[in-house]
Motif scaffolding. Structure first.
Motif, PDB file in Angstrom:
ATOM      1  N   UNK A  21      11.641  -0.484  -7.536  1.00  0.00           N
ATOM      2  CA  UNK A  21      11.018  -1.373  -8.171  1.00  0.00           C
ATOM      3  C   UNK A  21      11.322  -3.030  -7.876  1.00  0.00           C
ATOM      4  N   UNK A  22      10.602  -3.732  -8.210  1.00  0.00           N
ATOM      5  CA  UNK A  22      10.827  -5.298  -8.001  1.00  0.00           C
ATOM      6  C   UNK A  22      11.792  -5.496  -9.341  1.00  0.00           C
ATOM      7  N   UNK A  23      13.016  -5.646  -8.679  1.00  0.00           N
ATOM      8  CA  UNK A  23      14.087  -6.160  -9.871  1.00  0.00           C
ATOM      9  C   UNK A  23      14.945  -7.319  -9.382  1.00  0.00           C
ATOM     10  N   UNK A  24      15.641  -8.093 -10.075  1.00  0.00           N
ATOM     11  CA  UNK A  24      16.587  -8.976  -9.748  1.00  0.00           C
ATOM     12  C   UNK A  24      17.747  -8.417  -8.604  1.00  0.00           C
ATOM     13  N   UNK A  25      18.154  -7.029  -9.125  1.00  0.00           N
ATOM     14  CA  UNK A  25      19.240  -6.196  -8.175  1.00  0.00           C
ATOM     15  C   UNK A  25      18.615  -6.395  -6.994  1.00  0.00           C
ATOM     16  N   UNK A  26      17.333  -5.782  -6.669  1.00  0.00           N
ATOM     17  CA  UNK A  26      16.695  -5.443  -5.452  1.00  0.00           C
ATOM     18  C   UNK A  26      16.852  -6.794  -4.425  1.00  0.00           C
ATOM     19  N   UNK A  27      16.571  -7.886  -5.173  1.00  0.00           N
ATOM     20  CA  UNK A  27      16.375  -9.395  -4.329  1.00  0.00           C
ATOM     21  C   UNK A  27      17.957  -9.719  -4.155  1.00  0.00           C
ATOM     22  N   UNK A 146       4.186  -6.821  -7.474  1.00  0.00           N
ATOM     23  CA  UNK A 146       3.499  -6.589  -8.808  1.00  0.00           C
ATOM     24  C   UNK A 146       2.657  -5.447  -8.920  1.00  0.00           C
ATOM     25  N   UNK A 147       2.679  -4.787 -10.097  1.00  0.00           N
ATOM     26  CA  UNK A 147       1.670  -3.645 -10.109  1.00  0.00           C
ATOM     27  C   UNK A 147       0.716  -3.615 -11.264  1.00  0.00           C
ATOM     28  N   UNK A 185       3.552   0.752   7.435  1.00  0.00           N
ATOM     29  CA  UNK A 185       3.708   1.970   7.581  1.00  0.00           C
ATOM     30  C   UNK A 185       5.061   2.783   8.462  1.00  0.00           C
ATOM     31  N   UNK A 186       5.034   2.142   9.619  1.00  0.00           N
ATOM     32  CA  UNK A 186       6.171   2.626  10.433  1.00  0.00           C
ATOM     33  C   UNK A 186       7.373   2.318   9.543  1.00  0.00           C
ATOM     34  N   UNK A 187       7.658   1.148   9.120  1.00  0.00           N
ATOM     35  CA  UNK A 187       9.004   0.799   8.655  1.00  0.00           C
ATOM     36  C   UNK A 187       9.344   1.792   7.323  1.00  0.00           C
ATOM     37  N   UNK A 188       8.249   2.082   6.623  1.00  0.00           N
ATOM     38  CA  UNK A 188       8.520   2.926   5.432  1.00  0.00           C
ATOM     39  C   UNK A 188       8.915   4.449   5.898  1.00  0.00           C
ATOM     40  N   UNK A 189       8.042   4.666   6.803  1.00  0.00           N
ATOM     41  CA  UNK A 189       8.136   6.008   7.348  1.00  0.00           C
ATOM     42  C   UNK A 189       9.718   6.351   7.754  1.00  0.00           C
ATOM     43  N   UNK A 196      10.982  -3.214  -1.233  1.00  0.00           N
ATOM     44  CA  UNK A 196      10.684  -2.181  -2.462  1.00  0.00           C
ATOM     45  C   UNK A 196       9.394  -2.320  -2.262  1.00  0.00           C
ATOM     46  N   UNK A 197       8.641  -2.193  -3.789  1.00  0.00           N
ATOM     47  CA  UNK A 197       7.127  -2.019  -3.851  1.00  0.00           C
ATOM     48  C   UNK A 197       6.541  -3.316  -3.525  1.00  0.00           C
ATOM     49  N   UNK A 198       5.298  -2.983  -2.334  1.00  0.00           N
ATOM     50  CA  UNK A 198       4.776  -4.403  -2.077  1.00  0.00           C
ATOM     51  C   UNK A 198       3.259  -3.816  -1.737  1.00  0.00           C
TER      52      UNK A 198
END
Ligand SMILES: C[S@@+](CC[C@H](N)C(=O)[O-])C[C@H]1O[C@@H](n2cnc3c(N)ncnc32)[C@H](O)[C@@H]1O
Length: 271
Positions: A21-27, A146-147, A185-189, A196-198
């Motif tokens: 998820x998009x959170x301050x911790x991720x960044x 964001x979603x 796609x390649x990086x996620x796979x 995170x979510x993008x």
């Protein structure tokens, strides 16, 4: 067979885990791990990019010059584009909800002899005192994190910061850019995706949100479609491994950029 199934399950678990998820911790974690030299390279590259050349042209056409323009960058990270505004005489505010990003941008501004105001805040819960205050509100690589309903809310946040004659500049990945889609796609796979979510945008989504927010004047521009092939150019990967420094050249654009390039830049005027 057993091994094969294990491999597939492991791969997909990795994909799910990558969807943080998009959170301050991720960044915070990401900014902690990014080398400081990257900021300088990004700044040099951005200043010669066709996206920046186009932004400069739009600002000069609308406001005459950068001098004393009140500008805010939200989700600013190290504040690359804000430094370009500050160097040309704008009064810049940096807003981010990651402490590490704010520390990073403070240091980066100092290194570039530029001034700014720094605010640690959530772009979806903006301090009231900032609203209606700016000639320009902008973000580069924020809105795609964001979603759902928040995709409209984050665009609304940009508008709420503007004064009557203000301009919002919102740069996001373009769903129509194939090299970026393949790269992601390649990086996620492979489990290497760090952001995170993008979820990229289309022009159509912006137009729909624009209508909901009653925006009268909607325009689009892009960065360089040709340059987006870097995402799938294996030579660039080899070059990085071999630590060969690339030459940074002034970018040229084409008419296809605003449809198909990696960055889709949404320009919205208030009033
Ligand atoms: C991809 S980075 C942007 C990089 C930036 N354009 C630069 O030049 O360095 C996204 C940034 O948005 C920030 N961000 C994400 N969601 C946010 C929110 N709700 N409020 C404020 N900042 C947010 C993150 O902390 C992160 O620094």
């Amino acid at each position: 067979m057993h091994k094969f199934i294990n491999k597939i399950v492991y791969k997909h678990l990795k994909i799910i885990l990558c969807m943080q998820k998009n959170t301050p911790e991720l960044w915070d974690n990401l900014w902690k791990r990014t080398a400081k030299g990257e900021d300088t390279k990004n700044l040099q590259r951005e200043e010669l990019s066709i996206r920046w050349q186009r932004i400069e042209k739009i600002i000069k056409a609308k406001f005459g010059s950068f001098s004393n323009l009140n500008v805010i960058e939200i989700g600013a990270g190290s504040g690359t584009n804000s430094i370009l505004f500050a160097k040309r005489g704008a009064k810049v505010t940096i807003l981010d909800y990651s402490k590490k990003a704010i520390e990073r941008s403070k240091e980066f501004f100092k290194r570039n002899n530029c001034q700014a105001e720094f605010i640690l805040a959530d772009a979806l819960k903006l301090p009231e005192k900032l609203k209606g205050k700016y000639d320009i509100s902008m973000s580069f690589g924020l809105a795609e994190h964001f979603t759902g309903k928040q995709r409209k809310d984050i665009i609304e946040s940009h508008l709420s910061l503007l004064n009557k004659n203000g301009l919002a500049i919102i740069s996001v990945p373009n769903k129509m850019n194939l090299p970026y889609r393949i790269h992601k796609f390649v990086m996620r796979t492979l489990g290497f995706w760090k952001f995170g979510e993008e979820y990229p945008y289309t022009r159509r989504e912006f137009i729909r949100i624009g209508k909901l927010l009653n925006i009268k004047n909607i325009r689009f521009m892009g960065d360089s479609l040709i340059n987006s092939f870097r995402f799938i150019n294996p030579w660039l990967l080899i070059r990085r491994k071999l630590k060969i420094k690339p030459k940074i050249k002034k970018e040229k654009g084409t008419f296809l950029d605003s449809y198909l390039s990696y960055s889709l830049v949404f320009l919205a005027e208030k009033g």
